[in-house]
Design a protein around this motif. Sequence first.
Motif, PDB file in Angstrom:
ATOM      1  N   VAL A  73      56.758 -65.109  11.294  1.00 20.23           N
ATOM      2  CA  VAL A  73      58.107 -65.654  11.123  1.00 20.23           C
ATOM      3  C   VAL A  73      58.111 -66.829  10.150  1.00 20.23           C
ATOM      4  O   VAL A  73      58.978 -66.928   9.268  1.00 20.23           O
ATOM      5  N   GLU A  74      57.138 -67.705  10.286  1.00 18.76           N
ATOM      6  CA  GLU A  74      57.148 -68.951   9.516  1.00 18.76           C
ATOM      7  C   GLU A  74      56.572 -68.810   8.110  1.00 18.76           C
ATOM      8  O   GLU A  74      56.994 -69.523   7.191  1.00 18.76           O
ATOM      9  N   LEU A  75      55.619 -67.865   7.947  1.00 15.51           N
ATOM     10  CA  LEU A  75      54.901 -67.819   6.672  1.00 15.51           C
ATOM     11  C   LEU A  75      54.848 -66.431   6.032  1.00 15.51           C
ATOM     12  O   LEU A  75      54.408 -66.316   4.883  1.00 15.51           O
ATOM     13  N   GLY A  76      55.268 -65.407   6.743  1.00 15.79           N
ATOM     14  CA  GLY A  76      55.106 -64.050   6.224  1.00 15.79           C
ATOM     15  C   GLY A  76      56.413 -63.375   5.871  1.00 15.79           C
ATOM     16  O   GLY A  76      57.504 -63.877   6.140  1.00 15.79           O
ATOM     17  N   ASP A  77      56.266 -62.215   5.255  1.00 13.05           N
ATOM     18  CA  ASP A  77      57.411 -61.344   4.979  1.00 13.05           C
ATOM     19  C   ASP A  77      57.549 -60.281   6.055  1.00 13.05           C
ATOM     20  O   ASP A  77      58.623 -59.715   6.230  1.00 13.05           O
ATOM     21  N   GLY A  78      56.442 -60.001   6.731  1.00 13.03           N
ATOM     22  CA  GLY A  78      56.477 -58.974   7.752  1.00 13.03           C
ATOM     23  C   GLY A  78      55.445 -59.236   8.828  1.00 13.03           C
ATOM     24  O   GLY A  78      54.555 -60.079   8.693  1.00 13.03           O
ATOM     25  N   TRP A  79      55.583 -58.488   9.933  1.00 15.13           N
ATOM     26  CA  TRP A  79      54.646 -58.566  11.053  1.00 15.13           C
ATOM     27  C   TRP A  79      54.003 -57.204  11.216  1.00 15.13           C
ATOM     28  O   TRP A  79      54.651 -56.160  11.084  1.00 15.13           O
ATOM     29  N   TYR A  80      52.691 -57.215  11.538  1.00 14.17           N
ATOM     30  CA  TYR A  80      51.885 -55.999  11.577  1.00 14.17           C
ATOM     31  C   TYR A  80      51.148 -55.914  12.915  1.00 14.17           C
ATOM     32  O   TYR A  80      49.976 -56.265  13.026  1.00 14.17           O
ATOM     33  N   PRO A  81      51.807 -55.448  13.985  1.00 17.56           N
ATOM     34  CA  PRO A  81      51.166 -55.323  15.304  1.00 17.56           C
ATOM     35  C   PRO A  81      50.402 -54.010  15.420  1.00 17.56           C
ATOM     36  O   PRO A  81      50.472 -53.143  14.539  1.00 17.56           O
ATOM     37  N   PHE A  82      49.672 -53.851  16.525  1.00 14.10           N
ATOM     38  CA  PHE A  82      48.985 -52.592  16.786  1.00 14.10           C
ATOM     39  C   PHE A  82      48.862 -52.385  18.292  1.00 14.10           C
ATOM     40  O   PHE A  82      48.846 -53.331  19.065  1.00 14.10           O
ATOM     41  N   PHE A  83      48.786 -51.101  18.686  1.00 11.88           N
ATOM     42  CA  PHE A  83      48.621 -50.760  20.095  1.00 11.88           C
ATOM     43  C   PHE A  83      47.185 -51.026  20.534  1.00 11.88           C
ATOM     44  O   PHE A  83      46.233 -50.806  19.787  1.00 11.88           O
ATOM     45  N   THR A  84      47.030 -51.501  21.768  1.00 11.58           N
ATOM     46  CA  THR A  84      45.709 -51.856  22.308  1.00 11.58           C
ATOM     47  C   THR A  84      45.423 -51.037  23.560  1.00 11.58           C
ATOM     48  O   THR A  84      45.293 -51.569  24.648  1.00 11.58           O
ATOM     49  N   VAL A  85      45.320 -49.746  23.404  1.00 14.18           N
ATOM     50  CA  VAL A  85      44.951 -48.867  24.519  1.00 14.18           C
ATOM     51  C   VAL A  85      43.896 -47.904  24.005  1.00 14.18           C
ATOM     52  O   VAL A  85      43.594 -47.851  22.823  1.00 14.18           O
ATOM     53  N   GLY A  86      43.321 -47.135  24.926  1.00 16.79           N
ATOM     54  CA  GLY A  86      42.369 -46.114  24.507  1.00 16.79           C
ATOM     55  C   GLY A  86      41.068 -46.651  23.985  1.00 16.79           C
ATOM     56  O   GLY A  86      40.481 -46.112  23.050  1.00 16.79           O
ATOM     57  N   GLY A  87      40.604 -47.761  24.543  1.00 18.13           N
ATOM     58  CA  GLY A  87      39.307 -48.274  24.141  1.00 18.13           C
ATOM     59  C   GLY A  87      39.355 -49.452  23.198  1.00 18.13           C
ATOM     60  O   GLY A  87      38.313 -49.984  22.826  1.00 18.13           O
ATOM     61  N   LEU A  92      58.849 -58.014  20.076  1.00 18.73           N
ATOM     62  CA  LEU A  92      59.909 -58.083  19.069  1.00 18.73           C
ATOM     63  C   LEU A  92      60.980 -59.093  19.475  1.00 18.73           C
ATOM     64  O   LEU A  92      61.502 -59.840  18.632  1.00 18.73           O
ATOM     65  N   ALA A  93      61.296 -59.117  20.765  1.00 16.95           N
ATOM     66  CA  ALA A  93      62.273 -60.092  21.249  1.00 16.95           C
ATOM     67  C   ALA A  93      61.768 -61.511  21.022  1.00 16.95           C
ATOM     68  O   ALA A  93      62.535 -62.413  20.645  1.00 16.95           O
ATOM     69  N   TYR A  94      60.479 -61.721  21.253  1.00 16.87           N
ATOM     70  CA  TYR A  94      59.890 -63.041  21.000  1.00 16.87           C
ATOM     71  C   TYR A  94      59.988 -63.391  19.516  1.00 16.87           C
ATOM     72  O   TYR A  94      60.295 -64.532  19.155  1.00 16.87           O
ATOM     73  N   MET A  95      59.732 -62.418  18.652  1.00 17.43           N
ATOM     74  CA  MET A  95      59.829 -62.655  17.212  1.00 17.43           C
ATOM     75  C   MET A  95      61.242 -63.083  16.821  1.00 17.43           C
ATOM     76  O   MET A  95      61.443 -64.051  16.074  1.00 17.43           O
ATOM     77  N   HIS A  96      62.225 -62.373  17.330  1.00 19.53           N
ATOM     78  CA  HIS A  96      63.616 -62.706  16.994  1.00 19.53           C
ATOM     79  C   HIS A  96      64.009 -64.073  17.558  1.00 19.53           C
ATOM     80  O   HIS A  96      64.731 -64.838  16.903  1.00 19.53           O
ATOM     81  N   ALA A  97      63.520 -64.374  18.749  1.00 13.32           N
ATOM     82  CA  ALA A  97      63.821 -65.687  19.329  1.00 13.32           C
ATOM     83  C   ALA A  97      63.218 -66.801  18.493  1.00 13.32           C
ATOM     84  O   ALA A  97      63.832 -67.858  18.292  1.00 13.32           O
ATOM     85  N   HIS A  98      62.003 -66.573  17.979  1.00 10.72           N
ATOM     86  CA  HIS A  98      61.379 -67.612  17.157  1.00 10.72           C
ATOM     87  C   HIS A  98      62.098 -67.754  15.819  1.00 10.72           C
ATOM     88  O   HIS A  98      62.169 -68.860  15.274  1.00 10.72           O
ATOM     89  N   CYS A  99      62.641 -66.652  15.310  1.00 13.04           N
ATOM     90  CA  CYS A  99      63.472 -66.749  14.099  1.00 13.04           C
ATOM     91  C   CYS A  99      64.651 -67.696  14.343  1.00 13.04           C
ATOM     92  O   CYS A  99      64.969 -68.538  13.478  1.00 13.04           O
ATOM     93  N   GLU A 100      65.273 -67.569  15.480  1.00  7.99           N
ATOM     94  CA  GLU A 100      66.393 -68.464  15.808  1.00  7.99           C
ATOM     95  C   GLU A 100      65.916 -69.895  15.941  1.00  7.99           C
ATOM     96  O   GLU A 100      66.576 -70.836  15.473  1.00  7.99           O
ATOM     97  N   THR A 101      64.739 -70.076  16.534  1.00 12.57           N
ATOM     98  CA  THR A 101      64.213 -71.426  16.738  1.00 12.57           C
ATOM     99  C   THR A 101      63.970 -72.141  15.418  1.00 12.57           C
ATOM    100  O   THR A 101      64.278 -73.332  15.267  1.00 12.57           O
ATOM    101  N   VAL A 102      63.423 -71.431  14.434  1.00  4.80           N
ATOM    102  CA  VAL A 102      63.070 -72.070  13.159  1.00  4.80           C
ATOM    103  C   VAL A 102      64.155 -71.892  12.102  1.00  4.80           C
ATOM    104  O   VAL A 102      64.018 -72.389  10.984  1.00  4.80           O
ATOM    105  N   GLY A 103      65.211 -71.178  12.432  1.00  8.09           N
ATOM    106  CA  GLY A 103      66.313 -71.020  11.495  1.00  8.09           C
ATOM    107  C   GLY A 103      66.098 -69.968  10.426  1.00  8.09           C
ATOM    108  O   GLY A 103      66.696 -70.050   9.340  1.00  8.09           O
TER     109      GLY A 103
END
Length: 307
Positions: free
Chosen positions: A192-206, A227-238
């Motif tokens: 949110v603060e320094l990037g253009d995008g976020w790149y998560p990944f699933f953590t299952v299956g080993g 994602l909800a946390y990401m949007h909330a932080h966008c609101e926090t930092v404007g």
Amino acid sequence: MIAFNIPLPFDRHDPDSEFCTMEGVAEIGAAIERAGFAAALVTDHPVPTGRWLDAGGHLAHDPLVMLSLVAAATTKVRLQTGILVLPYRNPFIVARAVATLDRFSGGRVTIGVGAGYLKGEYRALGVDFEQRNELMDEYLRALKLALSGEEFAFEGTGYEAFGNRILPGPIQTPHPPLLVGGNARRAIRRAVELGDGWYPFFTVGGVSTATTRTAEITNEAELAEALAYMHAHCETVGRETPPTVAIGSIVKPGEEWTPQMIVDRAGQFADMGLVAAGMNIAGRTRAEWCDNAEAFGESVIAKLGAA
């Protein structure tokens, strides 16, 4: 519509195999463009420990060299690090390489970055593992300045730029897209603060979150929570426009899939606001891998494009 990215197979095969040749790069590059994949992904492990490799870790080529080879063999697909461990290298060296690749590829570079997790690799490179998050934030700021094409000044940890320029700069302005990898709340805030995008990944299956040192995202509900946390932080930092979101794989590790399942999940992810997802393709031989990539294009990518 979700765009599909494809991790390239060169790191998963013996370096003396038919995959790891210039003919292999050319054939694979042509196949993924015919299939309609949006971006080609490579990973980053310059000097992993033997213990990690022997425990199932994979081989790796230099990511920016590998993407340069792919650039020469393609015309449309984007060239993405997925991910580059940013604290491993001086950010101005990274900027120089990225700017060169972006210019010679016609503006096709996407920079996926992360803090990494291998202590032994950090040690071998002379970088303080415990400071990796602080270095990530610092290097992202330095990287963005250095890729501006303008004269810049920046004081970092053990280095300083005072009226320096990296010319020629990249074609893309203000710089190639920066995707921040990782599931942890700190990684999300960084995106949110320094990037253009976020790149998560699933953590299952080993996938071990203890080893990779990130938070769990095992299903769509946990992804939605993040994602909800990401949007909330966008609101926090404007931040008015949230980061784009591209997940590492649309299929969870070890999960069986069908084309219709992928189509349905792509629609679900698009509704959640994601713009891209990775798709690993299997193949014992180069021909089989290319055939499977093109079959995925026909059964999924083309079907979504026609929807």
